[in-house]
Scaffold this active site. Structure first.
Site, PDB file in Angstrom:
ATOM      1  N   HIS A  13      65.425  48.211 -24.237  1.00 14.31           N
ATOM      2  CA  HIS A  13      65.994  48.967 -23.092  1.00 14.31           C
ATOM      3  C   HIS A  13      66.892  48.037 -22.292  1.00 14.31           C
ATOM      4  O   HIS A  13      66.398  47.160 -21.574  1.00 14.31           O
ATOM      5  CB  HIS A  13      64.886  49.517 -22.193  1.00 14.31           C
ATOM      6  CG  HIS A  13      65.408  50.386 -21.096  1.00 14.31           C
ATOM      7  ND1 HIS A  13      64.992  51.688 -20.914  1.00 14.31           N
ATOM      8  CD2 HIS A  13      66.333  50.175 -20.140  1.00 14.31           C
ATOM      9  CE1 HIS A  13      65.626  52.219 -19.885  1.00 14.31           C
ATOM     10  NE2 HIS A  13      66.468  51.306 -19.395  1.00 14.31           N
ATOM     11  N   HIS A  15      70.835  47.544 -20.086  1.00 19.05           N
ATOM     12  CA  HIS A  15      72.127  47.996 -19.541  1.00 19.05           C
ATOM     13  C   HIS A  15      73.138  46.862 -19.668  1.00 19.05           C
ATOM     14  O   HIS A  15      72.953  45.796 -19.058  1.00 19.05           O
ATOM     15  CB  HIS A  15      71.982  48.380 -18.061  1.00 19.05           C
ATOM     16  CG  HIS A  15      71.027  49.506 -17.851  1.00 19.05           C
ATOM     17  ND1 HIS A  15      71.416  50.832 -17.839  1.00 19.05           N
ATOM     18  CD2 HIS A  15      69.686  49.509 -17.692  1.00 19.05           C
ATOM     19  CE1 HIS A  15      70.351  51.591 -17.655  1.00 19.05           C
ATOM     20  NE2 HIS A  15      69.284  50.822 -17.568  1.00 19.05           N
ATOM     21  N   LYS A  99      68.959  59.582 -24.599  1.00 19.77           N
ATOM     22  CA  LYS A  99      68.273  59.234 -23.354  1.00 19.77           C
ATOM     23  C   LYS A  99      68.241  60.431 -22.428  1.00 19.77           C
ATOM     24  O   LYS A  99      69.280  61.046 -22.145  1.00 19.77           O
ATOM     25  CB  LYS A  99      69.004  58.070 -22.678  1.00 19.77           C
ATOM     26  CG  LYS A  99      68.464  57.661 -21.313  1.00 19.77           C
ATOM     27  CD  LYS A  99      67.141  56.919 -21.400  1.00 19.77           C
ATOM     28  CE  LYS A  99      66.556  56.639 -20.030  1.00 19.77           C
ATOM     29  NZ  LYS A  99      66.925  55.372 -19.464  1.00 19.77           N
ATOM     30  N   HIS A 136      63.653  58.512 -18.993  1.00 16.79           N
ATOM     31  CA  HIS A 136      63.437  58.029 -17.623  1.00 16.79           C
ATOM     32  C   HIS A 136      62.478  59.043 -16.996  1.00 16.79           C
ATOM     33  O   HIS A 136      62.878  60.150 -16.629  1.00 16.79           O
ATOM     34  CB  HIS A 136      64.755  57.952 -16.841  1.00 16.79           C
ATOM     35  CG  HIS A 136      64.558  57.386 -15.470  1.00 16.79           C
ATOM     36  ND1 HIS A 136      65.016  56.144 -15.098  1.00 16.79           N
ATOM     37  CD2 HIS A 136      63.900  57.875 -14.393  1.00 16.79           C
ATOM     38  CE1 HIS A 136      64.650  55.900 -13.851  1.00 16.79           C
ATOM     39  NE2 HIS A 136      63.977  56.937 -13.403  1.00 16.79           N
ATOM     40  N   HIS A 174      60.333  51.860 -19.274  1.00 15.29           N
ATOM     41  CA  HIS A 174      60.006  51.088 -18.053  1.00 15.29           C
ATOM     42  C   HIS A 174      58.853  51.713 -17.252  1.00 15.29           C
ATOM     43  O   HIS A 174      59.021  52.118 -16.101  1.00 15.29           O
ATOM     44  CB  HIS A 174      61.229  50.893 -17.158  1.00 15.29           C
ATOM     45  CG  HIS A 174      62.132  52.094 -16.979  1.00 15.29           C
ATOM     46  ND1 HIS A 174      61.695  53.318 -16.563  1.00 15.29           N
ATOM     47  CD2 HIS A 174      63.462  52.229 -17.166  1.00 15.29           C
ATOM     48  CE1 HIS A 174      62.720  54.148 -16.506  1.00 15.29           C
ATOM     49  NE2 HIS A 174      63.793  53.519 -16.867  1.00 15.29           N
ATOM     50  N   ASP A 247      65.100  46.557 -19.259  1.00 18.08           N
ATOM     51  CA  ASP A 247      65.818  47.331 -18.246  1.00 18.08           C
ATOM     52  C   ASP A 247      66.659  46.412 -17.371  1.00 18.08           C
ATOM     53  O   ASP A 247      66.864  46.692 -16.177  1.00 18.08           O
ATOM     54  CB  ASP A 247      64.876  48.193 -17.397  1.00 18.08           C
ATOM     55  CG  ASP A 247      65.636  49.292 -16.630  1.00 18.08           C
ATOM     56  OD1 ASP A 247      66.787  49.597 -16.999  1.00 18.08           O
ATOM     57  OD2 ASP A 247      65.074  49.834 -15.666  1.00 18.08           O
TER      58      ASP A 247
HETATM   59  O1  DOR Z   1      66.571  50.009 -11.793  1.00 19.49           O
HETATM   60  C1  DOR Z   1      67.230  50.716 -12.536  1.00 19.49           C
HETATM   61  N1  DOR Z   1      68.546  50.445 -12.814  1.00 19.49           N
HETATM   62  N2  DOR Z   1      66.665  51.798 -13.063  1.00 19.49           N
HETATM   63  C2  DOR Z   1      67.360  52.671 -13.765  1.00 19.49           C
HETATM   64  O2  DOR Z   1      66.799  53.650 -14.156  1.00 19.49           O
HETATM   65  C3  DOR Z   1      68.823  52.514 -13.968  1.00 19.49           C
HETATM   66  C4  DOR Z   1      69.230  51.130 -13.844  1.00 19.49           C
HETATM   67  C5  DOR Z   1      70.740  50.960 -13.725  1.00 19.49           C
HETATM   68  O3  DOR Z   1      71.469  51.541 -14.535  1.00 19.49           O
HETATM   69  O4  DOR Z   1      71.192  50.221 -12.856  1.00 19.49           O
HETATM   70 ZN    ZN Z   2      67.350  51.507 -17.540  1.00 19.30          ZN
END
Ligand code: DOR
Ligand code: ZN
Length: 352
Positions: A13, A15, A99, A136, A174, A247
């Protein structure tokens, strides 16, 4: 124990963002991880297989020479996602999952799903074509307390979904509560969970006692320590369906240190030292390799990586600031130090 050699891990997971950020976020992950499940909450979101493949090509352009990195791509479900979109994803080379963001639940989720029931044909096609559903898991009802949103999602949405589509492979991402641990434990072989370093290491006191600390603000929000304990207990037990997903979610400093700050902790550059410290503190360092490198691939029905990484018992100093394209970012635990370091001279059993 002064060093630890383990199978090269995967981040289930992550980004990475897009554009110039990729030149920082991609190497931060590829130095330690072979594969990563790349979240699709870009602006605009990645909703089609061809967009996902194009995004993957942009990611690959930032992989440092000599490193292997295999981004696994994910479609962002909207109310408009069709069974044909799922076929295109299943037929594509690199899309493995979709997702589910309940609309409004988190960063860039405005185009997310407003009525899951209406997506049943799409979810049925995912089940049929073996595309995983990554969730999520928070309700967005403004009347539900932010600390209760994960449990409410499990009760109202996930339990019925789980029994409606028993063969759909689901990852509850998460997780933050004992309720989520219990749900995943009892939900059977087709349900798993990812756990972040920050939810294992912290509870809401870290964010709120002695001042409000925006770099601990993430979603789902940190919970009370009894929930943190449940997360720690399940990973220390070595349960097969609980594995690593950072995450890691970078936001520029101005978007975090703000009157209305964004959710996300940037952990990627130090992810394996963080998890090593967590597992060592739990007295479960021998469970680190399975959590990081074996259980995720098993659930995703992929082989484990053949390469190795080495962690050294050596201080990692986390800087106060990092560059992220033309932005500045404050990493998770900025200014602190960890007891473990990633040996960046070690690759696949060879000394560099
Ligand atoms: O803390 C987070 N940041 N939780 C999420 O679900 C999205 C993520 C983000 O894309 O910044
Ligand atoms: Zn995330």
């Amino acid at each position: 124990m002064d060093s630890l050699v383990i199978t090269r891990p995967d981040d289930w997971h992550l980004h990475l963002r897009d554009g110039e950020a990729l030149t920082h976020t991609v190497p931060a992950t590829s130095q330690a991880f072979e594969r990563a499940i790349v979240m699709p909450n870009l602006v605009p979101p990645v909703t089609k297989a061809d967009q996902a493949e194009a995004y993957r090509r942009r990611i690959m352009a930032s992989v440092p020479a000599g490193q292997n990195f295999d981004p696994l791509m994910v479609l962002y479900l909207t109310d408009q996602t069709t069974p044909e979109d799922i076929d295109a994803a299943a037929d594509s080379e690199h899309v493995v999952a979709c997702k589910l963001y309940p609309a409004g639940a988190t960063t860039n989720s405005d185009s997310g799903v407003t009525r899951l029931d209406a997506l049943t044909p799409t979810l049925e096609r995912m089940q049929e074509r073996k595309v995983l559903l990554l969730i999520h898991g928070e309700v967005v009802d403004p009347h539900v307390d932010v600390f209760d949103r994960e449990k409410q999602f499990i009760d109202d949405i996930l339990l019925p979904l789980r029994s409606r589509l028993p063969d759909l492979r689901i990852v509850l991402e998460h997780i933050t509560t004992s309720d989520a641990v219990q749900f995943v434990e009892s939900a059977g072989e087709n349900t798993a969970a990812t756990l972040t370093a920050h939810h294992l290491m912290c509870n809401r006191n870290h964010m709120l006692v002695g001042g409000i600390r925006p770099h601990y603000y993430c979603l789902p929000i940190l919970k009370r320590s009894s929930h943190q304990q449940a997360l720690q207990d399940i990973v220390a037990s070595g349960h097969r369906r609980f594995f690593l997903g950072t995450d890691s979610a970078p936001h520029p400093i101005g978007k975090k240190e703000s009157a209305c700050g964004c959710a996300g902790c940037y952990t990627a550059p130090y992810a394996m030292p963080l998890y090593a410290q967590i597992f060592e503190d739990l007295g479960a360092i021998e469970k680190l390799e399975a959590f990081s490198s074996l259980l995720g691939p098993a659930f995703y029905q992929m082989p484990a990586n053949s390469g190795k990484i080495r962690l050294l018992r050596q201080e990692t100093q986390i800087p106060d600031r990092l560059e992220l394209g033309s932005d500045t970012i404050v990493p998770f635990l900025a200014g602190e130090s960890l007891r473990w370091a990633l040996d960046t001279t070690f690759s696949d059993g060879q000394e560099g």
